[in-house]
Design a protein around this motif. Structure first.
Motif, PDB file in Angstrom:
ATOM      1  N   HIS A 102       0.846  -1.206   0.000  1.00  0.00           N
ATOM      2  CA  HIS A 102       0.000   0.000   0.000  1.00  0.00           C
ATOM      3  C   HIS A 102       0.877   1.250   0.000  1.00  0.00           C
ATOM      4  CE1 HIS A 102      -3.679   2.290   0.723  1.00  0.00           C
ATOM      5  NE2 HIS A 102      -2.994   3.000   1.612  1.00  0.00           N
ATOM      6  N   THR A 103       1.965   1.192   0.766  1.00  0.00           N
ATOM      7  CA  THR A 103       2.982   2.249   0.738  1.00  0.00           C
ATOM      8  C   THR A 103       4.256   1.679   1.360  1.00  0.00           C
ATOM      9  OG1 THR A 103       3.470   4.575   1.211  1.00  0.00           O
ATOM     10  CG2 THR A 103       2.362   3.329   2.954  1.00  0.00           C
ATOM     11  N   PHE A 104       5.366   2.411   1.219  1.00  0.00           N
ATOM     12  CA  PHE A 104       6.653   1.850   1.648  1.00  0.00           C
ATOM     13  C   PHE A 104       7.662   2.959   1.885  1.00  0.00           C
ATOM     14  CE2 PHE A 104       9.195   2.754  -2.111  1.00  0.00           C
ATOM     15  CZ  PHE A 104       8.219   3.007  -3.060  1.00  0.00           C
ATOM     16  N   THR A 105       8.747   2.599   2.568  1.00  0.00           N
ATOM     17  CA  THR A 105       9.910   3.480   2.691  1.00  0.00           C
ATOM     18  C   THR A 105      11.128   2.614   2.990  1.00  0.00           C
ATOM     19  OG1 THR A 105      10.912   5.367   3.855  1.00  0.00           O
ATOM     20  CG2 THR A 105       9.622   3.868   5.188  1.00  0.00           C
ATOM     21  N   THR A 106      12.281   3.077   2.580  1.00  0.00           N
ATOM     22  CA  THR A 106      13.520   2.422   2.992  1.00  0.00           C
ATOM     23  C   THR A 106      14.217   3.332   3.990  1.00  0.00           C
ATOM     24  OG1 THR A 106      13.714   1.274   0.900  1.00  0.00           O
ATOM     25  CG2 THR A 106      15.723   1.445   2.222  1.00  0.00           C
ATOM     26  N   CYS A 107      14.461   2.813   5.188  1.00  0.00           N
ATOM     27  CA  CYS A 107      15.048   3.598   6.272  1.00  0.00           C
ATOM     28  C   CYS A 107      16.559   3.402   6.301  1.00  0.00           C
ATOM     29  CB  CYS A 107      14.453   3.174   7.613  1.00  0.00           C
ATOM     30  SG  CYS A 107      12.690   3.466   7.751  1.00  0.00           S
ATOM     31  N   TYR A 108      17.283   4.503   6.199  1.00  0.00           N
ATOM     32  CA  TYR A 108      18.747   4.458   6.291  1.00  0.00           C
ATOM     33  C   TYR A 108      19.223   4.816   7.697  1.00  0.00           C
ATOM     34  CZ  TYR A 108      18.549   3.799   1.313  1.00  0.00           C
ATOM     35  OH  TYR A 108      18.281   3.268   0.081  1.00  0.00           O
TER      36      TYR A 108
ATOM     37  N   PHE B  13      16.625  -0.828   6.083  1.00  0.00           N
ATOM     38  CA  PHE B  13      15.534  -1.807   5.975  1.00  0.00           C
ATOM     39  C   PHE B  13      14.333  -1.126   5.338  1.00  0.00           C
ATOM     40  CE2 PHE B  13      15.477  -0.149  10.388  1.00  0.00           C
ATOM     41  CZ  PHE B  13      14.225   0.427  10.439  1.00  0.00           C
TER      42      PHE B  13
ATOM     43  N   LEU C 284      10.314  -0.684   5.081  1.00  0.00           N
ATOM     44  CA  LEU C 284       9.022  -0.862   5.739  1.00  0.00           C
ATOM     45  C   LEU C 284       7.916  -0.821   4.699  1.00  0.00           C
ATOM     46  CD1 LEU C 284       9.375   1.615   8.771  1.00  0.00           C
ATOM     47  CD2 LEU C 284       9.699  -0.873   8.785  1.00  0.00           C
TER      48      LEU C 284
ATOM     49  N   LEU D 100       3.445  -0.989   4.365  1.00  0.00           N
ATOM     50  CA  LEU D 100       2.095  -1.236   4.854  1.00  0.00           C
ATOM     51  C   LEU D 100       1.451  -2.123   3.797  1.00  0.00           C
ATOM     52  CD1 LEU D 100       1.068   2.262   6.260  1.00  0.00           C
ATOM     53  CD2 LEU D 100       1.131   0.137   7.568  1.00  0.00           C
TER      54      LEU D 100
ATOM     55  N   ARG E 250       8.129  -5.624   7.412  1.00  0.00           N
ATOM     56  CA  ARG E 250       9.338  -5.342   6.642  1.00  0.00           C
ATOM     57  C   ARG E 250       9.317  -6.147   5.354  1.00  0.00           C
ATOM     58  NH1 ARG E 250      14.452  -4.436  10.645  1.00  0.00           N
ATOM     59  NH2 ARG E 250      13.366  -3.088  12.131  1.00  0.00           N
TER      60      ARG E 250
ATOM     61  N   ILE F 247       4.367   0.746  -5.122  1.00  0.00           N
ATOM     62  CA  ILE F 247       3.016   0.620  -4.576  1.00  0.00           C
ATOM     63  C   ILE F 247       2.229  -0.310  -5.503  1.00  0.00           C
ATOM     64  CG2 ILE F 247       0.846   1.889  -4.283  1.00  0.00           C
ATOM     65  CD1 ILE F 247       2.495   4.199  -3.126  1.00  0.00           C
TER      66      ILE F 247
ATOM     67  N   MET G   6       6.299   6.817   4.834  1.00  0.00           N
ATOM     68  CA  MET G   6       5.271   5.978   4.205  1.00  0.00           C
ATOM     69  C   MET G   6       4.017   6.792   3.906  1.00  0.00           C
ATOM     70  SD  MET G   6       5.435   2.223   5.985  1.00  0.00           S
ATOM     71  CE  MET G   6       5.577   2.758   7.672  1.00  0.00           C
TER      72      MET G   6
ATOM     73  N   ARG H  84       2.472   7.624   0.008  1.00  0.00           N
ATOM     74  CA  ARG H  84       1.105   7.374  -0.434  1.00  0.00           C
ATOM     75  C   ARG H  84       0.463   8.664  -0.965  1.00  0.00           C
ATOM     76  NH1 ARG H  84      -1.651   2.832  -2.230  1.00  0.00           N
ATOM     77  NH2 ARG H  84      -3.700   3.713  -2.659  1.00  0.00           N
TER      78      ARG H  84
ATOM     79  N   VAL I  35      17.269   9.873   4.843  1.00  0.00           N
ATOM     80  CA  VAL I  35      16.958   9.307   6.149  1.00  0.00           C
ATOM     81  C   VAL I  35      15.985   8.134   5.984  1.00  0.00           C
ATOM     82  CG1 VAL I  35      16.046   9.757   8.458  1.00  0.00           C
ATOM     83  CG2 VAL I  35      17.384  11.508   7.276  1.00  0.00           C
TER      84      VAL I  35
ATOM     85  N   THR J   1      13.399   7.092   2.679  1.00  0.00           N
ATOM     86  CA  THR J   1      12.940   7.544   1.359  1.00  0.00           C
ATOM     87  C   THR J   1      11.467   7.936   1.420  1.00  0.00           C
ATOM     88  OG1 THR J   1      12.442   5.261   0.751  1.00  0.00           O
ATOM     89  CG2 THR J   1      14.592   6.129   0.061  1.00  0.00           C
TER      90      THR J   1
END
Lengths: 218, 434
Positions: free
Chosen positions: A147-153, A165, A167, A169, A182, A193, B157, B161, B207, B209
């Protein structure tokens, strides 16, 4: 099932450890009394109390706390800034959420479904946020979509070593809410997405929400 | 049914003070920081004496950062206010905004004629990454903290979206960063004033994305204070009291995953047709922010915020939050936040941003520099916004900042907005020059 038995055994072990630690807490509080007694004893150089010490040595000069080699880590003198350590172990109960974590150990992803209004939660809750009725456990499909995402540095200190890593949803067909997890097995720039993903489970459960994670489907 | 607060007494803010927001204030503990902010406010209304103050409302977010339980009473006693009433207010990032609304209620209810709202945070006492871990404890510790453990990840996140739903871009976000950091060049209280370019923001360290270091506010030490009073005290001690004409508070589920996908809560100037097919709030919008705005507008009698608000100080913990929040506040429609925030409407007319701005400045957003540039000592932040808004509406910005640049011309009505963890608590407060 072997996995099931093992997890039960561990829970049992943990439970008795919990009882032990309560016993220890009792011991510790009496130790607390002992240590206060010890301070008195040391301070009086063999006597049973400050009064006696005074009598032995004569005068107030006999009252003395023990000197130790412990010091403080000092960063600055004006103002004085020093290191102050603090740590704690919590006895954390998952309480009504427990079946979810037990489910992870059986390779099951459990959400909840409201018996009254039919609302389906990907992240479980034992009472419905829409109508307040009790919910029932509901096994989610293994396949969902991002549904949505991010890569955490970066991350909170406890998670810094795990960076980077990703993340996500995750959304599931027929389910009204999402699930945070994850994503592994895909480069950060390739995550999209809508990408189909499949749940995977740790073989040896840690009884943490990270016992489940997602990988690209297919 | 919408409550209008029709039975409450008129409530005014009569003075405010802040410390400089800084990475660390090792020479002042939280009590002394609060005293500094309090003394500044008291000096602005010299005929107000401590014995005319009926009590206080104290705010700080985190016991973990403070490592001192009941720090509120320590501030209260340090200010010489014992044995008068006081209580601590806490609600994550919205702690300061909730504190001001509590002080409002103390006076509106008639319980107090004069209440001091004081807030602080001391975030320098742990490393930045331990601090991030503490902040992440403001997420569900069964399901969210062990997986993400990082607020920037959560907001990343949400904006991802937003980008997917509405086409919002990282360049639009970068322009928010440029605006707020440049505004702060004229604000001596700000922690991190800077002249930036889009390239600076995008090439800063990533930090989570798509959020870089320059899309995110910093951790800070600082304190802020507002003195809130009823009509009689306000008239007696203050030449330019500013009236609180509307308060609104909204909420949403702690877990982002639990946010519903339903219909937009409409403001008076919007219609359902504006949002055909939009599933709301999802994780792209802050339903709590919209609810807070709706309640505050109803109480203040605002029909069209685009026309009836002169400036906004909002909770831009992230550049993306500013874009999402201008939509919640109805300054533009949902989905238009990106172009609206990048185009110029929210910029100051007399600050050089080094940008081509196709739209004339209309409703300055975060003229102070916001959280992005002023810093975010959580329990003080919502009050800091109130202090800057007070000075705008009094027309005293030049006096207090030592620089006239950030004074919004003919400011009659301002909006301040305080926001907690992924949109769980949001406050909107409307302030007006009588």
């Amino acid at each position: 099932m072997a996995g099931r038995d093992k997890s039960r055994a561990e829970v049992g072990a943990e439970g008795s450890a919990g009882r032990m630690s309560r016993a220890e807490a009792g011991a510790k509080s009496s130790a607390g009394r002992t240590s206060r007694a010890e301070v008195g004893a040391r301070g009086s150089t063999g006597g049973v109390g400050p009064g006696r010490a005074g009598a032995d040595k004569g005068g107030a000069a006999g009252h003395k706390l023990p000197e130790t080699l412990e010091g403080s880590i000092l960063y600055n003198l004006d103002p004085i800034i020093l290191k102050w350590h603090w740590e704690v172990d919590y006895v954390h109960s998952y309480a009504q959420d427990s079946p979810f974590f037990a489910g992870l150990s059986q390779q099951k992803l459990l959400g909840s479904r409201c018996a009254a209004c039919g609302y389906v939660y990907a992240t479980p809750r034992s009472h419905c946020m829409e109508c307040g009725a009790p919910t029932a456990w509901y096994e989610l499909p293994r396949e969902g979509r991002i549904h949505t995402f991010t890569t955490c540095y970066y991350g909170g200190e406890a998670f810094l070593e795990e960076t980077p890593f990703t993340l996500v949803l995750v959304e599931f067909d027929g389910v009204d809410t999402l699930f945070l997890s994850r994503l592994v097995g895909v480069e950060a720039e390739e995550v999209r997405i809508g990408m189909p993903v499949t749940a995977r489970f740790l073989r040896n459960s840690k009884f943490r929400a990270t016992d489940v994670y997602f990988v690209p489907a297919g | 049914m919408t409550k209008t607060g029709a039975f409450s007494r008129p409530v005014y803010i009569i003075a405010g003070g802040i410390t400089k927001f800084a990475k660390a204030h090792p020479g002042m503990d939280f009590r002394l920081m609060c005293k500094e902010a309090f003394d500044y406010a008291m000096a602005d209304v010299p005929t107000l004496t401590v014995d005319m103050i009926d009590g206080s409302s104290l705010s700080y977010f985190s016991d973990h950062f403070t490592r001192q339980l009941m720090a509120g009473i320590m501030v209260h006693d340090y200010l010489g206010l014992c044995p008068k009433p006081s209580r601590r207010i806490e609600g994550g990032g919205a702690t300061g905004g909730l504190n001001l609304q509590n002080a409002y209620q103390e006076v509106a209810s008639g319980r107090m004629d004069c209440c001091v709202a004081v807030g602080f945070e001391t975030m320098s006492r742990v490393s930045t990454w331990k601090g991030n871990e503490f902040i992440a404890l403001a997420s569900d510790t069964n399901f969210d903290f062990p997986v993400g453990g990082f607020y920037t990840g959560y907001y990343a996140m949400m904006v991802r979206r937003h980008m997917h739903e509405f086409g919002t871009t990282v360049e639009q976000m970068a322009r928010v960063s440029i605006k707020n950091h440049a505004n702060a060049l004229h604000n001596p209280y700000a922690q991190f004033p800077a002249r930036l370019t889009v390239d600076d923001v995008r090439s800063a360290e990533m930090v989570a994305t798509p959020l870089t270091m320059l899309d995110i506010c910093t951790m800070s030490d600082g304190a802020a204070c507002l003195i809130v009073a009823g009509e009689e005290v306000a008239e007696r001690v203050c030449d330019h009291p500013v009236r609180i004409t509307g308060i609104g508070t909204g909420t949403d589920a702690m877990r982002m995953a639990d946010r519903p996908h339903g219909d937009v809560i409409l403001l008076p100037h919007e219609s359902a047709a504006d949002y055909a097919g939009l599933r709301y709030p999802g994780v792209h919008s802050f339903r709590a922010g919209r609810m807070a705005a709706k309640l505050a507008y109803a109480m203040a009698g605002i029909g069209d915020p685009r026309e009836e608000i002169d400036f906004v100080e909002l909770h831009d913990a992230y550049t993306s939050s500013e874009i999402q929040t201008v939509e919640d506040l109805g300054l533009c429609l949902y989905g238009e936040g990106g172009p609206y925030s990048a185009g110029g409407a929210t910029f100051m007319p007399n600050v050089d941003y080094g940008l081509e701005l196709p739209v004339t400045p209309r409703v300055p957003v975060n003229p102070s520099g916001g959280l992005l540039a002023c810093g975010h000592p959580v329990g003080a932040t919502g009050l800091m916004q109130g202090v800057f808004a007070l000075w705008q509406l009094q027309g005293t910005t030049a006096k207090h900042l030592g620089d006239p640049t950030l004074q919004v011309r003919n400011a009659r009505r301002g909006l301040i907005h305080s926001h907690a963890g992924t949109g769980t608590y949001v406050t909107v407060t409307i302030l007006e020059r009588p």
